[in-house]
Design a protein around this motif. Sequence first.
Motif, short mmCIF file in Angstrom:
data_model
loop_
_atom_site.label_atom_id
_atom_site.label_comp_id
_atom_site.label_asym_id
_atom_site.label_seq_id
_atom_site.Cartn_x
_atom_site.Cartn_y
_atom_site.Cartn_z
N PHE A 4 0.82 -1.21 0.00
CA PHE A 4 0.00 0.00 0.00
C PHE A 4 0.86 1.26 0.00
CE2 PHE A 4 -1.98 -3.46 2.28
CZ PHE A 4 -3.24 -3.54 1.73
N ASN A 47 1.06 0.57 5.89
CA ASN A 47 0.18 -0.21 6.76
C ASN A 47 0.88 -1.32 7.53
OD1 ASN A 47 -1.84 1.39 5.82
ND2 ASN A 47 -2.79 -0.14 4.51
N LEU A 48 2.09 -1.06 7.99
CA LEU A 48 2.75 -2.04 8.87
C LEU A 48 2.03 -2.04 10.21
CD1 LEU A 48 6.55 -1.46 8.19
CD2 LEU A 48 5.05 -3.24 7.26
N PHE A 49 2.19 -3.12 10.97
CA PHE A 49 1.57 -3.20 12.29
C PHE A 49 2.49 -2.49 13.29
CE2 PHE A 49 0.24 -7.38 10.27
CZ PHE A 49 -0.94 -6.85 9.78
#
Lengths: 238, 245
Positions: free
Chosen positions: B87, B91-93
Amino acid sequence: MTEVQLLEYVVSTAFLTATLVTIALTVLSMALGVLGGLLLALGASSRFAVLRGVVAVYVWLFRGTPVLLQLIFVFNVLPLVGLRFDSFTCAIIALSLNEAAYMAEIIRGGLLGVDRGQRTASHMLGLTRVQTMLHVVLPQMVRLVLPPTGNQLIGMLKTSALASVVAVQDLLLVAQRTAAGNFDYVNALLAAAVHYLLLTTLCTLLVHAVEVRMDVSRKAQRRQRQETRALVAEGGRR
Amino acid sequence: MSEILIETQGITKSYASTTVLSDVSLRIHRGECVVLLGPSGAGKSTALRCLAGLEELQAGSVVFQGETFVTPEGTHRHLRGAIGMVFQQFNLFPHLSVLDNVALAPRRVKKVALPQARRQAEELLDLVGLGNRRGYFPHELSGGQQQRVAIARALAMEPTLMLFDEPTSSLDPEHTREVLRVMRQVIDLGMTVAVVTHEMSFARQSADRVLFMDEGRVVEDAPAARFFTAPQSARARAFLREEDE
């Protein structure tokens, strides 16, 4: 010597037992309130309109009426329909039902605070809805709701004093009885105040400690310190 | 040409009164690198999200590996990571270390044992050049590094198709280069890839085929070499002229 009398009350068995009752009331009501709030918040963000409606009515009802009224209602009305509980259980029921309404709003906000992209990324990685909730959304939500939940915990500690109205032997009731029995309102009430202050201080420290533990940037700093130490140790060996 | 991996058949996508995609049919073959080009608002990202099964369709269908995947009725298959997606916003955690970001899905979806998942994640981080950052948290990394972790995370599920949705649009030129280099590596591994990008040099060098979109339609579908040397449509010629300036 009122200072001595005050101290005697503070360390008396009656007050210490009452403190334990207050702690039990607070911890149990808060735990059930958080659990209920979580379920309500999940319901509020559900796809099903009926569920969302039920949650909205619940929150409206319990936030819109005094806790004291709810407490007296539970204590006096439940027996009429055959549900008979001791006063301690009644207090837990009323306090946690009420708390759940507030926690629902806090947790709902926390869930909204987790970026949508997190769910999209989890979905593309193949995680199920439940897995996404468990491993991605909830851990991030917890960090967001921790400060307001700490507030609620301290609030609960003090609200639990309402249980004295239905004859739960908590700090306030014991203080009042001691005061009336010994005609010594000043010291008895101050002794209760000392205990409440100690407990709220403890709660504040506890919440802060948990926040620190969960803070990702602190975890990162810890790792950096370890790496630096390792480098220094390596340099020393050469 | 080799077998078709994924295709859309006349998909239409609209929000309220605006139509974002109208009657789009496109196909991506196994092993191919397709780049979607076009002006902003052309529907490129939406087309990519439709391929990923992330959008509800008003008409048409998406067929993945010969099976109907998305129709206006909904998504018919749980992909379990078979389509990897990268993305624009990474949108990494944020609550997990780089290593656990990569290892999470294999552990939970494929039930790979933790030591093995970690070992595999380490290999992938080495591949994207971040082997020395495994214990870091996302917020400690530059945008380019985060995006490379995101690529490793998607690869960990061993997808058959990788979708890149403007992967370098929020990066500065230096980080853009390092991400494009890793993307080229992924292509060289033989991965089927679809990319929405504004990086014309990447499209020129790496694309097998270009899909040029405008106003919710595929205006031109051509081999990359031909698209850049002899674009057929006036719209594409104008677009390339503007890009050159």
